[in-house]
Scaffold this motif. Sequence first.
Motif, PDB file in Angstrom:
ATOM      1  N   UNK A   1       0.847  -1.173   0.000  1.00  0.00           N
ATOM      2  CA  UNK A   1       0.000   0.000   0.000  1.00  0.00           C
ATOM      3  C   UNK A   1       0.896   1.241   0.000  1.00  0.00           C
ATOM      4  N   UNK A   2       0.538   2.215  -0.824  1.00  0.00           N
ATOM      5  CA  UNK A   2       1.320   3.448  -0.870  1.00  0.00           C
ATOM      6  C   UNK A   2       0.793   4.439   0.157  1.00  0.00           C
ATOM      7  N   UNK A   3       1.629   5.372   0.503  1.00  0.00           N
ATOM      8  CA  UNK A   3       1.235   6.353   1.509  1.00  0.00           C
ATOM      9  C   UNK A   3       0.634   7.591   0.859  1.00  0.00           C
ATOM     10  N   UNK A   4      -0.076   8.323   1.638  1.00  0.00           N
ATOM     11  CA  UNK A   4      -0.666   9.588   1.196  1.00  0.00           C
ATOM     12  C   UNK A   4      -0.431  10.613   2.290  1.00  0.00           C
ATOM     13  N   UNK A   5      -0.412  11.860   1.892  1.00  0.00           N
ATOM     14  CA  UNK A   5      -0.273  12.901   2.902  1.00  0.00           C
ATOM     15  C   UNK A   5      -1.075  14.115   2.483  1.00  0.00           C
ATOM     16  N   UNK A   6      -1.432  14.910   3.453  1.00  0.00           N
ATOM     17  CA  UNK A   6      -2.099  16.179   3.200  1.00  0.00           C
ATOM     18  C   UNK A   6      -1.027  17.247   3.251  1.00  0.00           C
ATOM     19  N   UNK A   7      -0.814  17.900   2.121  1.00  0.00           N
ATOM     20  CA  UNK A   7       0.270  18.873   2.033  1.00  0.00           C
ATOM     21  C   UNK A   7      -0.206  20.298   2.239  1.00  0.00           C
ATOM     22  N   UNK A   8      -1.487  20.539   2.047  1.00  0.00           N
ATOM     23  CA  UNK A   8      -1.991  21.904   2.143  1.00  0.00           C
ATOM     24  C   UNK A   8      -3.474  21.865   2.478  1.00  0.00           C
ATOM     25  N   UNK A   9      -3.912  22.831   3.264  1.00  0.00           N
ATOM     26  CA  UNK A   9      -5.314  22.897   3.678  1.00  0.00           C
ATOM     27  C   UNK A   9      -5.800  24.338   3.575  1.00  0.00           C
ATOM     28  N   UNK A  10      -7.026  24.490   3.144  1.00  0.00           N
ATOM     29  CA  UNK A  10      -7.664  25.800   3.124  1.00  0.00           C
ATOM     30  C   UNK A  10      -9.095  25.622   3.599  1.00  0.00           C
ATOM     31  N   UNK A  11      -9.645  26.640   4.199  1.00  0.00           N
ATOM     32  CA  UNK A  11     -11.023  26.573   4.674  1.00  0.00           C
ATOM     33  C   UNK A  11     -11.601  27.975   4.774  1.00  0.00           C
ATOM     34  N   UNK A  12     -12.883  28.089   4.461  1.00  0.00           N
ATOM     35  CA  UNK A  12     -13.631  29.343   4.610  1.00  0.00           C
ATOM     36  C   UNK A  12     -14.993  28.975   5.167  1.00  0.00           C
ATOM     37  N   UNK A  13     -15.378  29.649   6.232  1.00  0.00           N
ATOM     38  CA  UNK A  13     -16.705  29.420   6.798  1.00  0.00           C
ATOM     39  C   UNK A  13     -17.068  30.626   7.672  1.00  0.00           C
ATOM     40  N   UNK A  14     -18.179  30.548   8.341  1.00  0.00           N
ATOM     41  CA  UNK A  14     -18.621  31.656   9.185  1.00  0.00           C
ATOM     42  C   UNK A  14     -17.633  31.960  10.305  1.00  0.00           C
ATOM     43  N   UNK A  15     -16.848  30.986  10.696  1.00  0.00           N
ATOM     44  CA  UNK A  15     -15.883  31.182  11.793  1.00  0.00           C
ATOM     45  C   UNK A  15     -14.578  31.829  11.338  1.00  0.00           C
ATOM     46  N   UNK A  16     -14.357  31.941  10.033  1.00  0.00           N
ATOM     47  CA  UNK A  16     -13.139  32.571   9.552  1.00  0.00           C
ATOM     48  C   UNK A  16     -12.844  32.271   8.105  1.00  0.00           C
ATOM     49  N   UNK A  17     -11.872  32.998   7.558  1.00  0.00           N
ATOM     50  CA  UNK A  17     -11.517  32.856   6.150  1.00  0.00           C
ATOM     51  C   UNK A  17     -10.244  32.053   5.915  1.00  0.00           C
ATOM     52  N   UNK A  18      -9.639  31.581   6.993  1.00  0.00           N
ATOM     53  CA  UNK A  18      -8.446  30.733   6.904  1.00  0.00           C
ATOM     54  C   UNK A  18      -8.525  29.717   8.035  1.00  0.00           C
ATOM     55  N   UNK A  19      -7.796  28.615   7.920  1.00  0.00           N
ATOM     56  CA  UNK A  19      -7.776  27.669   9.042  1.00  0.00           C
ATOM     57  C   UNK A  19      -7.339  28.328  10.352  1.00  0.00           C
ATOM     58  N   UNK A  20      -6.382  29.256  10.299  1.00  0.00           N
ATOM     59  CA  UNK A  20      -5.925  29.933  11.522  1.00  0.00           C
ATOM     60  C   UNK A  20      -7.031  30.786  12.140  1.00  0.00           C
ATOM     61  N   UNK A  21      -7.773  31.515  11.307  1.00  0.00           N
ATOM     62  CA  UNK A  21      -8.884  32.320  11.822  1.00  0.00           C
ATOM     63  C   UNK A  21      -9.964  31.431  12.432  1.00  0.00           C
ATOM     64  N   UNK A  22     -10.262  30.319  11.781  1.00  0.00           N
ATOM     65  CA  UNK A  22     -11.283  29.394  12.287  1.00  0.00           C
ATOM     66  C   UNK A  22     -10.843  28.824  13.630  1.00  0.00           C
ATOM     67  N   UNK A  23      -9.598  28.411  13.716  1.00  0.00           N
ATOM     68  CA  UNK A  23      -9.049  27.885  14.966  1.00  0.00           C
ATOM     69  C   UNK A  23      -9.157  28.928  16.076  1.00  0.00           C
TER      70      UNK A  23
END
Length: 133
Positions: free
Chosen positions: A1-23
Amino acid sequence: MSSARIASVSAICAAGNTPAEIYNTVCNDKPALTLRNFGGQDALVGEVNSRVLDEVDSRFNTWPTKHQTRNNRLLWQLFKDIENDYLLASGNIDSTRIGIVIGTSTSGNSDGEAPHQQYVKEASWPASYDYHK
């Protein structure tokens, strides 16, 4: 089985426009919902900051008009947030090995609330209402 990774994340919602703002919003117990009145009834709703929708770059404006929707603006902004990471990865990795997952939700979309109220009252949609816009 080969591996996978998440290299980048983005998010926009009512709590913020970036993952840092949401956090920051969630961890500091800041309000993410906005009080709105619909037909005389108050409701707490989640709204994406309109700044995000206004800041779409000029490449978006070259798309066919029918594709210049609110949801596509959000999707384009999400991609723009990870675009540099994508370009960096695509230079070193076979493009068939790169996956990008982007999605939106139209639940609570304010553009449809007034027309829906008319539909509930009169059993007909406003003539100017187009769900796809």
